[in-house]
Each structure stands twice: as C-alpha cells, then as structure tokens.
Design a protein around this motif. Structure first.
Motif, PDB file in Angstrom:
ATOM      1  N   GLY A  94      21.232  15.916  67.107  1.00  0.00           N
ATOM      2  CA  GLY A  94      22.530  15.157  67.563  1.00  0.00           C
ATOM      3  C   GLY A  94      22.155  13.703  68.272  1.00  0.00           C
ATOM      4  O   GLY A  94      21.232  13.925  69.061  1.00  0.00           O
ATOM      5  N   HIS A  95      22.498  12.488  67.688  1.00  0.00           N
ATOM      6  CA  HIS A  95      22.326  11.570  68.625  1.00  0.00           C
ATOM      7  C   HIS A  95      23.256  11.078  69.940  1.00  0.00           C
ATOM      8  O   HIS A  95      24.386  11.279  69.620  1.00  0.00           O
ATOM      9  N   VAL A  96      22.647  10.907  70.697  1.00  0.00           N
ATOM     10  CA  VAL A  96      23.336  10.242  71.963  1.00  0.00           C
ATOM     11  C   VAL A  96      22.947   8.934  72.457  1.00  0.00           C
ATOM     12  O   VAL A  96      21.929   8.405  71.989  1.00  0.00           O
TER      13      VAL A  96
ATOM     14  N   ILE B 248      19.236  20.395  60.222  1.00  0.00           N
ATOM     15  CA  ILE B 248      20.270  19.269  59.883  1.00  0.00           C
ATOM     16  C   ILE B 248      20.068  18.294  60.475  1.00  0.00           C
ATOM     17  O   ILE B 248      20.217  17.950  62.035  1.00  0.00           O
ATOM     18  N   ASP B 249      19.559  17.126  60.009  1.00  0.00           N
ATOM     19  CA  ASP B 249      19.310  15.676  60.550  1.00  0.00           C
ATOM     20  C   ASP B 249      20.151  14.932  60.007  1.00  0.00           C
ATOM     21  O   ASP B 249      19.728  14.183  58.865  1.00  0.00           O
ATOM     22  N   SER B 250      21.015  14.390  60.790  1.00  0.00           N
ATOM     23  CA  SER B 250      21.628  14.664  61.850  1.00  0.00           C
ATOM     24  C   SER B 250      23.389  15.211  61.630  1.00  0.00           C
ATOM     25  O   SER B 250      23.765  15.150  60.626  1.00  0.00           O
TER      26      SER B 250
ATOM     27  N   GLY C 284      20.696  13.271  56.245  1.00  0.00           N
ATOM     28  CA  GLY C 284      21.479  12.338  55.937  1.00  0.00           C
ATOM     29  C   GLY C 284      21.501  11.133  56.385  1.00  0.00           C
ATOM     30  O   GLY C 284      22.208  10.159  56.110  1.00  0.00           O
ATOM     31  N   GLU C 285      20.153  10.872  56.708  1.00  0.00           N
ATOM     32  CA  GLU C 285      19.925   9.652  57.339  1.00  0.00           C
ATOM     33  C   GLU C 285      18.688   8.754  56.663  1.00  0.00           C
ATOM     34  O   GLU C 285      18.919   7.731  56.471  1.00  0.00           O
ATOM     35  N   GLU C 286      17.736   9.464  56.143  1.00  0.00           N
ATOM     36  CA  GLU C 286      16.811   9.036  55.555  1.00  0.00           C
ATOM     37  C   GLU C 286      16.656   9.224  53.856  1.00  0.00           C
ATOM     38  O   GLU C 286      16.892  10.445  53.630  1.00  0.00           O
ATOM     39  N   SER C 287      15.715   8.409  53.249  1.00  0.00           N
ATOM     40  CA  SER C 287      15.631   8.648  51.639  1.00  0.00           C
ATOM     41  C   SER C 287      14.687   9.794  51.590  1.00  0.00           C
ATOM     42  O   SER C 287      13.681  10.021  52.424  1.00  0.00           O
TER      43      SER C 287
ATOM     44  N   LYS D 119      13.125  12.948  67.408  1.00  0.00           N
ATOM     45  CA  LYS D 119      13.803  14.074  67.139  1.00  0.00           C
ATOM     46  C   LYS D 119      13.345  14.571  65.653  1.00  0.00           C
ATOM     47  O   LYS D 119      12.892  15.573  65.307  1.00  0.00           O
ATOM     48  N   SER D 120      13.459  13.616  64.660  1.00  0.00           N
ATOM     49  CA  SER D 120      13.160  13.894  63.361  1.00  0.00           C
ATOM     50  C   SER D 120      11.842  14.186  63.020  1.00  0.00           C
ATOM     51  O   SER D 120      11.287  15.126  62.573  1.00  0.00           O
ATOM     52  N   THR D 121      10.579  13.471  63.859  1.00  0.00           N
ATOM     53  CA  THR D 121       9.271  13.643  63.950  1.00  0.00           C
ATOM     54  C   THR D 121       8.935  15.010  64.365  1.00  0.00           C
ATOM     55  O   THR D 121       8.266  15.593  63.655  1.00  0.00           O
TER      56      THR D 121
HETATM   57 MG    MG Z   1      15.787  10.780  63.028  1.00  0.00          MG
END
Ligand code: MG
Ligand code: TYD
Length: 460
Positions: A212-214, A169-171, A123-126, A101-103
C-alpha cells in the motif's frame, strides 16, 4: 433492474450522504467523500433471519493453534514478522512510493520460492521491467510466477488455477473491479480488493502480502482503512536521500510490534543490517561539540544512536527549534528543564536536534543523551567518543531508572564504550562490566553537568 444502492461516505468522519459533497457538512473536510455500495438483502430481516449455530466455547478447552512459519530469507523482515511469514495471514506493507517495497518483496521471492509456490501480482510495472529487476536482484527459481493484472476477479481466477502458497499484491491501490463504479484507488475499490485476498488467504491457507502506498502527510486514505482488516501492518520508512531503510510493525497478530528491521538500499537491492549500532558508530565525527551517544531498545534489540545538537545564537527574539528523529515537544520539555534547573540560556539561541542514522528515539531513556548533547552544544564542550548515556529525565531534573539495563550496557561495551552514564538506581550488584569500563551513576541532571565540565577539561 434496480442497481446497487450507492451512498457517499466522508473518509474523515464517516458522515454519509446520498449525494456527493465537495465539503463535509459535519467535519468540514474538503473533497473527502467516496462512493460506497450498500449490499443489503431485503428478504432477510432480524426476525426471519434464522438461528445461528455458532456456539461459545470455554477458553480452557480451546486447542492451541500451531502457526506454520516460513523464513523469508531476510532475517530482518522475519524479525519484524515475529519469526517468519505465517500461513493464512495477510500482511500489509505500506510506505512512500520509491522507498523499496517492490524491491523487498521481489527479493524474498527467491527464498520463499524454494519451498513455496509464489505468485507476484503487479499492477504497476510491465513484465519486461520486472524481469529486468529480477535479473539484477538475482531472483531464481521455478516456482515463482508473475501476473500483471489489475482486475480483482482475474487475479482470483488465476489464483484458483495456480494455487499459490504466497501471493504478493503490488499494489492494492491498482486493483479494481468492474462490479463497482468507483475509480481504482478509491476507498471502496481498495477495500474490495483487500477483502478478496483476505478471504483467499483464510480459505486456502496462503500467505498474502498487500503493498500500500502512503504519502508523507499520512493522508493514506487507501491503506489506513485496511489496517484493522489485516493480520500485520508493516511500515517501510526512511529518507530517499539516505540509503537506510527501516521496517516497523504497527500491528502484528503473530508477534511483537516493538521490533524493527534495518536495511540499506544498494545497487543490488536491499541489504540487511543486523548490527545497526555499528553503522551509526562508524560514521561518528570526532571531537565535535553537541554530539552524544545514547542507546534505545527496539524490541529485544538495543540500538546505539548518535544525537547531534546545534545551538547557535538566534537573530530573532524567540529562538527557532527543530527536531529530527525525536519528539519535538519532549525536546522542548528537556530544554525547559535545563533552563529552569541549571540556568542554561537556550532562549537566546536557535536549537537544532538531529538523530543520526534515521532511527527514531521514542523511548524516555534517550532523555539523558539528548540533554547531554544539548548541554554540550550550548557550552561548546566536547563529550568524549567513548562515553554513552541513558536515563529518563523528570521535570525536576531527576534522572530515573530505565528498563533492560543489562542489554544496553552489554551493547555499549561490545561497541567499545568505556564510560557509561546511567541512572544511579540502575546500578545493582548484578550489573557486571568488564575491567576498564567505568559506570557512572547519576541521580540528577546537575551531577551530569558537573561530570561533563570536569571531564571535558581533561579531554581538551
Ligand atoms: Mg513498487
Ligand atoms: P521500489 O522497490 O520500486 O519502491 P516502491 O515499490 O516502494 O515504490 O524501489 C524504488 C527505488 O529503489 C528506486 O528509486 C531505485 C531504488 N533501487 C536501488 O537503489 N537499487 C536496486 O537494486 C533497486 C531494485 C532499486
């Protein structure tokens, strides 16, 4: 001062309770209660609330809206979105962690950044990790901004200053606000975050992507509750062991939900696969029994897939059956039809069915190719490589007509199939095929068996 009123809500059945419960007393679900804040304004009642000025209008007099669509640079994603990213819309992109998703969203920044101001909120990666990835994916452009932040209000403040046209917005599960006491990732926080950006999109004309993660079980407490709030819901699917990825629209207010987008994950991110049929066909094994080509429609696009079956003597009293890529119950029904109408003894065997390439066959037209793969598997007769079949099978073994026959035949011919087995009813005067292509109409499954036995003798 009295704090906000808090209730606990069961995420399975909606039961409310003033206290947290470990087990729902209504539906019996465990650990399903989430904290929720109730906002009420005690001064407003239904009597003194005042009159609304909103009036109903005639449908015939409504103005037609014009959607501004921006191309994302990924034709396969545009196709699923209905022709591009619509301004003021909110798209939820869900999928398992690590699916890409981020890619994907980072990759589309490049193209969107040419005409739009893009803000990527992670909000997940630096920052360092994202910079590295962006370098690797070749993300260029001066109007792509990055913000690493998890506080909803801080992100909104930055949006107010920067005025981006596209916000990613991730995620959504990492967003939270101090105004609510529940932990980040809880339903209340996720909903609050989504609501904030839906409002932002509608008030500022910006397009918003929410990631959104599932998880595999579908226990998607987070994104599931957002599905009715957003304009489009896209699911990113695929096996992590397989490099193919499919995007499917579950809901789309600006386009069809039948389209799929196909990608391959490589060293330099996701690559589009505009002709998925070619990939499937290229990988087909030669001269093996149990394999048959079929064609299903995914929106406006016919996709050729290969169905493989393995029928092996069972060591147990009842045979084992598994199905990957096709509905299990439908497979059992087709097996029952073949047993009852043609006397094939599947009950003594284990049956494994697999659709190669990761495409799900959820259309009745796949029935005929599945039945043929099963017959080929149990009789050990090889179906020629140049044969393709499509048709729906009824309970008495009849083969019923399918839709979009022209598209399917055209795609089959394009990919070099020269024998097409199709329902008799679909053969009309308008259906044209080039010379050398044989159309073989069938009206019941018995004719297919006769055809296969006579033809495979020539083959072997
Ligand atoms: Mg990601
Ligand atoms: P990612 O986009 O981080 O997944 P998500 O945001 O859905 O959690 O993708 C993660 C996987 O993709 C990761 O396991 C590595 C792989 N990948 C590649 O194979 N090639 C690439 O160029 C990139 C960027 C990732």
């Amino acid at each position: 001062m009295k704090g906000p009123k808090i209730v606990f809500v069961c995420r399975e059945c909606g039961k409310t309770s003033p206290k947290w419960l470990g087990k729902c007393t209504d539906c019996g679900a465990w650990n399903s209660f989430d904290e929720e804040e109730i906002r009420e304004n005690p001064k407003i009642t239904s009597i003194n609330r005042g009159r609304s000025t909103n009036k109903a209008e005639k449908f015939s007099e409504l103005a037609l809206p014009t959607y501004m669509r921006t191309k994302t640079g990924m034709g396969e994603l545009d196709r699923v979105l209905g022709g591009g990213l619509v301004d003021s819309s909110v798209v939820l992109l869900s999928g398992e962690p690590g699916i890409g998703k981020s890619t994907l969203l980072l990759q589309i920044c490049s193209e969107l950044g040419k005409t739009r101001k893009v803000l990527y909120v992670s909000g997940e990666e630096s920052k360092g990790q994202l910079k590295l990835r962006a370098e690797r994916l070749g993300i260029l452009g001066d109007s792509i901004y990055l913000l690493t932040e998890t506080d909803i209000d801080a992100v909104l403040d930055e949006c107010a200053d920067l005025k981006p046209d596209v916000v990613i917005i991730d995620s959504v599960q990492t967003l939270s606000t101090m105004r609510l006491s529940s932990v980040p990732g809880s339903i209340t926080q996720v909903r609050e975050g989504a609501m904030a950006f839906i409002n932002y999109a509608k008030n500022n004309g910006a397009a918003v992507f929410l990631v959104g993660h599932v998880n595999k079980e579908g226990g998607i407490s987070g994104p599931k509750v957002l599905e009715h709030m957003v304009d489009a819901v896209l699911y990113f699917e695929g096996e992590r062991t397989n490099s193919y990825r499919i995007i499917r629209a579950i809901k789309n207010r600006f386009g069809s939900t039948n389209e799929i987008g196909v990608f391959e994950m490589g060293d330099r991110g996701l690559i589009e696969i505009p002709n998925p049929s070619e990939v499937v066909i290229a990988e087909r094994p030669k001269n093996t029994s149990g394999s048959c080509a079929g064609c299903v429609m995914q929106g406006t696009r016919p996709i050729i897939s290969e169905i493989q079956s393995l029928v092996a003597k069972s060591v147990y009293a009842t045979g084992k059956r598994t199905s990957d890529g096709f509905d299990y119950n439908r497979m059992c029904l087709l097996i029952a039809v073949l047993e009852k109408r043609m006397g094939l003894k599947f009950y003594e065997n284990d049956v494994y069915l697999n659709v190669a390439g990761g495409i799900r066959l959820d259309e009745p037209s796949a029935d005929l190719s599945i039945a043929m793969a099963l017959i080929s598997g149990i009789t050990d007769r090889v179906i020629p490589d140049n044969l393709i079949a499509f048709g729906e099978i009824g309970l008495s073994g009849e083969v019923r007509a399918v839709s979009h026959i022209d598209y399917r035949v055209k795609e089959a011919v394009r990919l070099g199939f020269t024998k097409i087995i199709l329902p008799n009813k679909n053969i009309t005067k308008t259906l044209k095929v080039p010379e050398g292509v044989e159309l073989c109409g069938v009206s019941n499954i018995y004719q297919v068996l006769v055809y296969m036995i006579s033809k495979s003798d020539e083959q072997v």
